[in-house]
Scaffold this motif. Structure first.
Motif, PDB file in Angstrom:
ATOM      1  N   GLY A  10       0.895  -1.385  -0.060  1.00 51.76           N
ATOM      2  CA  GLY A  10       0.151   0.081  -0.121  1.00 51.76           C
ATOM      3  C   GLY A  10       0.898   1.205   0.229  1.00 51.76           C
ATOM      4  O   GLY A  10       2.254   1.220   0.576  1.00 51.76           O
ATOM      5  N   GLY A  11       0.525   2.130  -0.280  1.00 56.14           N
ATOM      6  CA  GLY A  11       1.196   3.616  -0.503  1.00 56.14           C
ATOM      7  C   GLY A  11       2.343   3.404  -1.341  1.00 56.14           C
ATOM      8  O   GLY A  11       3.507   4.299  -1.002  1.00 56.14           O
ATOM      9  N   ALA A  12       2.495   2.582  -2.279  1.00 56.90           N
ATOM     10  CA  ALA A  12       3.640   2.520  -3.000  1.00 56.90           C
ATOM     11  C   ALA A  12       3.797   3.497  -4.048  1.00 56.90           C
ATOM     12  O   ALA A  12       4.839   3.381  -4.863  1.00 56.90           O
ATOM     13  N   GLY A  13       2.947   4.491  -4.527  1.00 55.93           N
ATOM     14  CA  GLY A  13       3.027   5.174  -5.614  1.00 55.93           C
ATOM     15  C   GLY A  13       2.399   4.622  -6.909  1.00 55.93           C
ATOM     16  O   GLY A  13       2.641   5.249  -8.004  1.00 55.93           O
ATOM     17  N   THR A  14       1.426   3.701  -6.775  1.00 64.36           N
ATOM     18  CA  THR A  14       0.883   3.025  -7.922  1.00 64.36           C
ATOM     19  C   THR A  14       0.155   4.221  -8.599  1.00 64.36           C
ATOM     20  O   THR A  14       0.096   4.236  -9.905  1.00 64.36           O
ATOM     21  N   THR A  15      -0.953   4.660  -7.922  1.00 67.28           N
ATOM     22  CA  THR A  15      -1.922   5.617  -8.498  1.00 67.28           C
ATOM     23  C   THR A  15      -1.066   6.557  -9.222  1.00 67.28           C
ATOM     24  O   THR A  15      -1.329   7.223 -10.075  1.00 67.28           O
ATOM     25  N   THR A  16      -0.087   7.320  -8.409  1.00 64.11           N
ATOM     26  CA  THR A  16       0.640   8.202  -9.064  1.00 64.11           C
ATOM     27  C   THR A  16       1.309   7.985 -10.317  1.00 64.11           C
ATOM     28  O   THR A  16       1.581   8.703 -11.188  1.00 64.11           O
ATOM     29  N   THR A  17       1.900   6.791 -10.392  1.00 62.48           N
ATOM     30  CA  THR A  17       2.666   6.506 -11.293  1.00 62.48           C
ATOM     31  C   THR A  17       1.888   5.948 -12.592  1.00 62.48           C
ATOM     32  O   THR A  17       2.046   6.459 -13.432  1.00 62.48           O
ATOM     33  N   LEU A  25     -10.345  11.113  -8.600  1.00 60.59           N
ATOM     34  CA  LEU A  25     -10.201  12.088  -7.832  1.00 60.59           C
ATOM     35  C   LEU A  25      -8.830  12.937  -7.729  1.00 60.59           C
ATOM     36  O   LEU A  25      -8.863  13.968  -7.535  1.00 60.59           O
ATOM     37  N   ARG A  26      -8.040  12.164  -7.945  1.00 60.75           N
ATOM     38  CA  ARG A  26      -6.354  12.661  -7.882  1.00 60.75           C
ATOM     39  C   ARG A  26      -6.121  13.165  -9.218  1.00 60.75           C
ATOM     40  O   ARG A  26      -5.065  14.164  -9.305  1.00 60.75           O
ATOM     41  N   GLY A  27      -6.797  12.623 -10.480  1.00 61.81           N
ATOM     42  CA  GLY A  27      -6.078  12.874 -11.734  1.00 61.81           C
ATOM     43  C   GLY A  27      -7.015  13.829 -12.594  1.00 61.81           C
ATOM     44  O   GLY A  27      -6.481  14.469 -13.626  1.00 61.81           O
ATOM     45  N   LEU A  63      11.682   6.962  -9.537  1.00 61.11           N
ATOM     46  CA  LEU A  63      10.990   8.183  -9.757  1.00 61.11           C
ATOM     47  C   LEU A  63      11.413   9.242  -8.517  1.00 61.11           C
ATOM     48  O   LEU A  63      11.121   8.849  -7.593  1.00 61.11           O
ATOM     49  N   PRO A  64      11.707  10.255  -8.987  1.00 60.79           N
ATOM     50  CA  PRO A  64      12.207  11.302  -7.987  1.00 60.79           C
ATOM     51  C   PRO A  64      11.216  12.085  -7.166  1.00 60.79           C
ATOM     52  O   PRO A  64      10.048  11.952  -7.383  1.00 60.79           O
ATOM     53  N   TYR A  65      11.624  12.558  -5.969  1.00 57.99           N
ATOM     54  CA  TYR A  65      10.713  13.087  -5.067  1.00 57.99           C
ATOM     55  C   TYR A  65      10.142  14.428  -5.896  1.00 57.99           C
ATOM     56  O   TYR A  65      10.985  15.186  -6.468  1.00 57.99           O
ATOM     57  N   ASP A  66       8.803  14.485  -5.800  1.00 60.07           N
ATOM     58  CA  ASP A  66       8.331  15.754  -6.584  1.00 60.07           C
ATOM     59  C   ASP A  66       7.485  16.510  -5.385  1.00 60.07           C
ATOM     60  O   ASP A  66       6.484  16.084  -5.108  1.00 60.07           O
ATOM     61  N   PRO A  67       7.713  17.707  -5.221  1.00 56.93           N
ATOM     62  CA  PRO A  67       6.702  18.432  -4.126  1.00 56.93           C
ATOM     63  C   PRO A  67       5.344  18.661  -4.652  1.00 56.93           C
ATOM     64  O   PRO A  67       4.591  18.649  -3.583  1.00 56.93           O
ATOM     65  N   HIS A  68       5.063  18.633  -5.803  1.00 53.75           N
ATOM     66  CA  HIS A  68       3.676  18.494  -6.288  1.00 53.75           C
ATOM     67  C   HIS A  68       2.965  17.446  -5.821  1.00 53.75           C
ATOM     68  O   HIS A  68       1.954  17.387  -5.390  1.00 53.75           O
ATOM     69  N   LEU A  69       3.605  16.266  -6.326  1.00 57.67           N
ATOM     70  CA  LEU A  69       2.942  15.002  -5.805  1.00 57.67           C
ATOM     71  C   LEU A  69       2.851  14.772  -4.328  1.00 57.67           C
ATOM     72  O   LEU A  69       2.041  14.023  -3.948  1.00 57.67           O
ATOM     73  N   ALA A  70       3.755  15.203  -3.559  1.00 54.88           N
ATOM     74  CA  ALA A  70       3.921  15.138  -2.234  1.00 54.88           C
ATOM     75  C   ALA A  70       2.658  15.624  -1.470  1.00 54.88           C
ATOM     76  O   ALA A  70       2.377  15.345  -0.209  1.00 54.88           O
TER      77      ALA A  70
HETATM   78  N1  ADP Z   1       7.406  11.082  -6.630  1.00 53.64           N
HETATM   79  C1  ADP Z   1       6.711  11.512  -5.618  1.00 53.64           C
HETATM   80  N2  ADP Z   1       6.992  12.513  -4.834  1.00 53.64           N
HETATM   81  C2  ADP Z   1       6.204  12.906  -3.553  1.00 53.64           C
HETATM   82  N3  ADP Z   1       5.296  12.198  -3.197  1.00 53.64           N
HETATM   83  C3  ADP Z   1       4.966  11.022  -3.748  1.00 53.64           C
HETATM   84  C4  ADP Z   1       5.544  10.491  -5.104  1.00 53.64           C
HETATM   85  N4  ADP Z   1       4.959   9.384  -5.391  1.00 53.64           N
HETATM   86  C5  ADP Z   1       3.989   9.360  -4.525  1.00 53.64           C
HETATM   87  N5  ADP Z   1       4.025  10.198  -3.846  1.00 53.64           N
HETATM   88  C6  ADP Z   1       2.962  10.307  -2.713  1.00 53.64           C
HETATM   89  O1  ADP Z   1       2.715   9.162  -1.745  1.00 53.64           O
HETATM   90  C7  ADP Z   1       1.641   8.805  -1.499  1.00 53.64           C
HETATM   91  C8  ADP Z   1       1.228   7.403  -1.686  1.00 53.64           C
HETATM   92  O2  ADP Z   1       1.181   7.267  -3.404  1.00 53.64           O
HETATM   93  P1  ADP Z   1      -0.247   6.760  -4.020  1.00 53.64           P
HETATM   94  O3  ADP Z   1       0.461   6.947  -5.590  1.00 53.64           O
HETATM   95  O4  ADP Z   1      -1.316   6.900  -3.752  1.00 53.64           O
HETATM   96  O5  ADP Z   1       0.233   5.272  -3.862  1.00 53.64           O
HETATM   97  P2  ADP Z   1      -0.840   3.970  -4.014  1.00 53.64           P
HETATM   98  O6  ADP Z   1      -1.545   4.072  -5.059  1.00 53.64           O
HETATM   99  O7  ADP Z   1       0.218   2.713  -4.315  1.00 53.64           O
HETATM  100  O8  ADP Z   1      -1.473   3.668  -2.702  1.00 53.64           O
HETATM  101  C9  ADP Z   1       0.663   9.751  -1.942  1.00 53.64           C
HETATM  102  O9  ADP Z   1       0.159  10.581  -1.196  1.00 53.64           O
HETATM  103  C10 ADP Z   1       1.430  10.753  -3.181  1.00 53.64           C
HETATM  104  O10 ADP Z   1       1.039  11.625  -3.176  1.00 53.64           O
END
Ligand code: ADP
Ligand code: MG
Length: 291
Positions: free
Chosen positions: A56-63, A92-94, A257-264
């Motif tokens: 969980g919280g792996a960055g799946t949706t973001t990726t 909701l996120r995209g 995938l680098p840390y991105d303040p917008h995604l964070a």
């Molecule tokens: N590259 C990134 N930089 C900063 N924050 C990130 C990055 N990728 C993901 N996040 C944050 O990490 C959290 C989990 O990411 P998410 O894509 O929702 O994971 P999952 O879908 O696997 O649960 C989210 O709050 C997201 O905004």
């Protein structure tokens, strides 16, 4: 396969030491991959992509959103599809332009029994140009599966990027995993425990979908791209380096995938607000699984 996956993080076994009895309990499923060019379409065809989380919280949706955004930016009709079991926050996120009230299920049964409604009219929208399909938590009806979904999307002429969530063993993901045309991206956060847990996932993939006689770097694991996402400031590559050391030649690729303040922020993602380095990473990922 003669690699003993159960030990990939451990020391190499002593010479003569027998590998652990990791014998397959089930017959492997041969993944079917259509030959490119069969569709008659000109040029290289973008493969559909399934993004799954190692935890969980792996960055799946973001990726999934980032990849879809880059395919869309290249001009292809693209749809990010919620393929989680009970519904994720993908739209909701995209959907930073328009959140449609129509769910994946309503679209799929839109014209009655077995016919989907016109996809274009049912999509949520992002300013990057991509469409998005969210799903409600109800199961798909009337024996429909994600194979039904995949066919209807292909008929509509869209390239899908699926957010499969986690765990990868969810039954609803099987039709997508069995389709060798679909590129698999496995996301983990840049944490040691997530890297360790990845082993079980790769073993499971090999066990369930590996074909007989496949060697190192072949089959579904060899066709899998691992994405290590940095969700905290900094660029500590130790987790990715560890994976490269142990999985090089077995998985298709390992990318960060680098840390991105917008995604964070965890809020609505606007693709054009991503840092240039983040978009470069998505493009590199895409190039690796392109066709
Ligand atoms: N590259 C990134 N930089 C900063 N924050 C990130 C990055 N990728 C993901 N996040 C944050 O990490 C959290 C989990 O990411 P998410 O894509 O929702 O994971 P999952 O879908 O696997 O649960 C989210 O709050 C997201 O905004
Ligand atoms: Mg998610």
């Amino acid at each position: 396969m003669d690699q003993d996956w159960s030990r990939w993080l451990d020391e190499v076994p002593e010479e003569g030491e027998s590998p652990s009895p990791a014998a397959r309990s089930k017959a492997p499923v041969a993944r079917l991959r259509k030959r490119r060019g069969d569709s008659g379409a000109p040029g290289p065809v973008q493969r559909p992509i399934l993004v799954v989380g190692g935890c969980g919280g792996a960055g799946t949706t973001t990726t999934a959103l980032g990849i879809a955004g880059e395919i869309g930016a290249a001009g292809a009709q693209t749809v990010a599809v919620d393929a989680t079991f009970a519904g994720s926050d993908l739209a909701l996120r995209g959907a930073d332009e328009h959140l449609s009230p129509i769910s994946l299920q309503s679209w799929l049964y839109g014209r009655g029994e077995d016919e989907a409604a016109p996809l274009k009219e049912c999509l949520s929208r992002a300013t990057s140009g991509i469409g998005l399909l969210w799903r409600d938590p109800e199961p798909l009806r009337r024996r429909a599966t994600y194979l039904t979904v995949a066919r209807a999307i292909a008929d509509a002429g869209y390239t899908p990027v699926y957010d499969g969530g986690n765990p990868i063993a969810g039954r609803h993901l099987r039709p997508l995993l069995e389709d060798g045309d679909i590129a698999l991206v496995l996301a983990i956060p840049a944490r040691a425990d997530a890297a360790n847990r990845l082993r079980v996932t790769l073993e499971w993939l090999d066990d369930q979908f590996g074909g007989p006689g496949e060697g190192q770097g072949e089959g579904i694991v060899g066709d899998t791209t691992i994405v290590v996402s940095h969700q905290l400031p900094g660029s500590d590559s130790r987790v990715a380096d560890h994976l490269r050391e142990h999985l090089d030649g077995w998985v298709g690729d390992i990318l960060e995938l680098p840390y991105d303040p917008h995604l964070a922020r965890g809020e609505l993602v606007r693709h054009s607000d991503l840092a240039p380095g983040t978009r470069r990473a998505y493009r590199r990922l895409l190039a690796g699984v392109a066709s």
